[in-house]
Design an enzyme around this catalytic site. Sequence first.
Site, PDB file in Angstrom:
ATOM      1  N   ARG A 108       6.384   0.911   6.969  1.00  0.00           N
ATOM      2  CA  ARG A 108       5.998   2.328   6.842  1.00  0.00           C
ATOM      3  C   ARG A 108       7.024   3.156   7.595  1.00  0.00           C
ATOM      4  O   ARG A 108       7.281   2.888   8.768  1.00  0.00           O
ATOM      5  CB  ARG A 108       4.614   2.606   7.429  1.00  0.00           C
ATOM      6  CG  ARG A 108       4.382   4.114   7.651  1.00  0.00           C
ATOM      7  CD  ARG A 108       2.997   4.492   8.075  1.00  0.00           C
ATOM      8  NE  ARG A 108       2.076   4.388   6.944  1.00  0.00           N
ATOM      9  CZ  ARG A 108       0.895   5.010   6.908  1.00  0.00           C
ATOM     10  NH1 ARG A 108       0.491   5.747   7.908  1.00  0.00           N
ATOM     11  NH2 ARG A 108       0.123   4.866   5.854  1.00  0.00           N
ATOM     12  N   HIS A 135       3.574   6.301  -1.776  1.00  0.00           N
ATOM     13  CA  HIS A 135       2.532   5.572  -1.013  1.00  0.00           C
ATOM     14  C   HIS A 135       1.809   4.642  -1.995  1.00  0.00           C
ATOM     15  O   HIS A 135       0.637   4.848  -2.322  1.00  0.00           O
ATOM     16  CB  HIS A 135       1.575   6.583  -0.385  1.00  0.00           C
ATOM     17  CG  HIS A 135       0.706   6.020   0.697  1.00  0.00           C
ATOM     18  ND1 HIS A 135       0.842   4.739   1.193  1.00  0.00           N
ATOM     19  CD2 HIS A 135      -0.342   6.564   1.388  1.00  0.00           C
ATOM     20  CE1 HIS A 135      -0.062   4.530   2.133  1.00  0.00           C
ATOM     21  NE2 HIS A 135      -0.795   5.626   2.261  1.00  0.00           N
ATOM     22  N   GLN A 138      -1.735   2.788  -1.471  1.00  0.00           N
ATOM     23  CA  GLN A 138      -2.871   3.732  -1.555  1.00  0.00           C
ATOM     24  C   GLN A 138      -3.396   3.836  -2.984  1.00  0.00           C
ATOM     25  O   GLN A 138      -4.596   3.994  -3.224  1.00  0.00           O
ATOM     26  CB  GLN A 138      -2.393   5.105  -1.050  1.00  0.00           C
ATOM     27  CG  GLN A 138      -3.418   6.206  -1.117  1.00  0.00           C
ATOM     28  CD  GLN A 138      -4.451   6.142  -0.002  1.00  0.00           C
ATOM     29  OE1 GLN A 138      -4.110   5.979   1.156  1.00  0.00           O
ATOM     30  NE2 GLN A 138      -5.723   6.280  -0.347  1.00  0.00           N
ATOM     31  N   ASP A 231      -4.577  16.228  -0.096  1.00  0.00           N
ATOM     32  CA  ASP A 231      -3.971  15.546   1.052  1.00  0.00           C
ATOM     33  C   ASP A 231      -3.568  16.636   2.051  1.00  0.00           C
ATOM     34  O   ASP A 231      -3.531  17.831   1.704  1.00  0.00           O
ATOM     35  CB  ASP A 231      -2.746  14.740   0.573  1.00  0.00           C
ATOM     36  CG  ASP A 231      -2.112  13.880   1.665  1.00  0.00           C
ATOM     37  OD1 ASP A 231      -2.735  13.696   2.730  1.00  0.00           O
ATOM     38  OD2 ASP A 231      -0.984  13.391   1.446  1.00  0.00           O
ATOM     39  N   CYS A 272      -6.761  10.663   0.637  1.00  0.00           N
ATOM     40  CA  CYS A 272      -6.252   9.415   1.228  1.00  0.00           C
ATOM     41  C   CYS A 272      -6.624   9.288   2.702  1.00  0.00           C
ATOM     42  O   CYS A 272      -6.687   8.181   3.227  1.00  0.00           O
ATOM     43  CB  CYS A 272      -4.739   9.347   1.063  1.00  0.00           C
ATOM     44  SG  CYS A 272      -3.890  10.774   1.769  1.00  0.00           S
ATOM     45  N   ARG A 317      -8.808   0.385   0.707  1.00  0.00           N
ATOM     46  CA  ARG A 317      -7.439   0.109   1.158  1.00  0.00           C
ATOM     47  C   ARG A 317      -7.312  -1.349   1.565  1.00  0.00           C
ATOM     48  O   ARG A 317      -6.320  -2.013   1.277  1.00  0.00           O
ATOM     49  CB  ARG A 317      -7.059   0.996   2.351  1.00  0.00           C
ATOM     50  CG  ARG A 317      -6.975   2.495   2.093  1.00  0.00           C
ATOM     51  CD  ARG A 317      -5.942   2.884   1.072  1.00  0.00           C
ATOM     52  NE  ARG A 317      -4.624   2.319   1.341  1.00  0.00           N
ATOM     53  CZ  ARG A 317      -3.793   2.715   2.316  1.00  0.00           C
ATOM     54  NH1 ARG A 317      -4.113   3.708   3.108  1.00  0.00           N
ATOM     55  NH2 ARG A 317      -2.613   2.134   2.497  1.00  0.00           N
TER      56      ARG A 317
HETATM   57  N1  NVA Z   1       1.098  12.726   2.901  1.00  0.00           N
HETATM   58  C1  NVA Z   1       0.571  12.088   4.070  1.00  0.00           C
HETATM   59  C2  NVA Z   1      -0.163  10.837   3.721  1.00  0.00           C
HETATM   60  C3  NVA Z   1      -0.824  10.148   4.885  1.00  0.00           C
HETATM   61  C4  NVA Z   1      -1.537   8.905   4.492  1.00  0.00           C
HETATM   62  C5  NVA Z   1       1.710  11.798   5.036  1.00  0.00           C
HETATM   63  O1  NVA Z   1       2.746  11.315   4.601  1.00  0.00           O
HETATM   64  O2  NVA Z   1       1.554  12.091   6.233  1.00  0.00           O
HETATM   65  N1   CP Z   2      -4.261   6.820   3.981  1.00  0.00           N
HETATM   66  C1   CP Z   2      -3.463   6.268   4.902  1.00  0.00           C
HETATM   67  O1   CP Z   2      -2.384   5.731   4.617  1.00  0.00           O
HETATM   68  O2   CP Z   2      -3.962   6.301   6.147  1.00  0.00           O
HETATM   69  P1   CP Z   2      -3.192   5.885   7.488  1.00  0.00           P
HETATM   70  O3   CP Z   2      -2.089   6.888   7.695  1.00  0.00           O
HETATM   71  O4   CP Z   2      -4.246   5.926   8.556  1.00  0.00           O
HETATM   72  O5   CP Z   2      -2.630   4.508   7.306  1.00  0.00           O
END
Ligand code: NVA
Ligand code: CP
Length: 330
Positions: A108, A135, A138, A231, A272, A317
């Site tokens: 990540r 992502h 997800q 989101d 999400c 998830r």
């Molecule tokens: N768009 C958000 C998703 C978090 C799961 C981010 O990248 O922070």
């Molecule tokens: N939805 C999601 O990816 O959550 P986290 O950022 O907590 O992993």
Amino acid sequence: MGVSIAGRSFLKLLDFSSEEIEYLIDLSAELKRLKHEGVAHRYLEGKNIVLLFEKTSTRTRCSFEVGGMDLGMGVTYLDPGSSQMGKKESIEDTARVLGRMYDGIEYRGFDQAIVEELAANAGVPVWNGLTNEFHPTQMIADMLTVRENFGHLKGLKLTFFGDARNNVANSLMVVCAKLGMNFCACGPKQNMPEEDLIRTCEQIASQTGGSVTLTDSKQEGAAGANVLYTDIWVSMGEPEELWAERIKLLSPYQVDAEAMNMAAQDAIFMHCLPSFHDTKTTIGADIAKKFGIAQMEVTDEVFESAQSRVFDEAENRMHSIKAIMYATLK
Ligand code: NVA
Ligand code: CP
């Protein structure tokens, strides 16, 4: 021959066929059943995985950890800043080292190019746990959640409200196109997905019977939607200074009771997570103080409503990440 993705990396859904994505959703449902019935499924006993996180996480990290342990694997977690990667060791060298020790690598972080480079050099499957662009894990959880509600996916209208150029929106557009769904991006014109990705998804949708629509009208986005999805307005890695501009730009696209009322009778709300639906977080409280708003991309009313599926989605998830690991490592 049945579908197999054994030995492959899971970097973005554009790399997978509709059948392969459906296979992962089916496998997630099956692993969920086993977990709920208390049936052991330590299918990957003796294997080991490493989780590289350059951004924070609750769901993704815990899903890889619990999923990995349920499958019988050893799990190493490397938090942001605790490995040599990037600072003292190139992505390429890191991949070659970890690939000698582990059977699978989760990443990540920032650019999609980083996870692609890891995968090109590791010699073992690499899973994208979120990049700036996509992502994909997800999406398997989300489509499982939608299918649990409607019994099918094809033909459903899913509308993403707000920052429609972020990793989650991009990925939803791809997965909906692949699965013959009608994807709608609803937000200001400057926050739409990249032109190239839109064209690619339109082309895929034309083969699957799906569609891609872009609109800056909240009414058009909500009308007849089966799934209303949003989101956060500023994603991880984006500068804090963006909050003021995004609040102004995206407030008209907040998912509220009015939007839910314009949607299909049996519509559900998805997110999400994490979500700013109240002021019970430090950022939420800070924004409330600075900008005078107590809820952002979704109202607390909708988030807590009977139509909200956000916690089913969060649970899924784990089942879906387990399915992705099993399908690629078996
Ligand atoms: N768009 C958000 C998703 C978090 C799961 C981010 O990248 O922070
Ligand atoms: N939805 C999601 O990816 O959550 P986290 O950022 O907590 O992993």
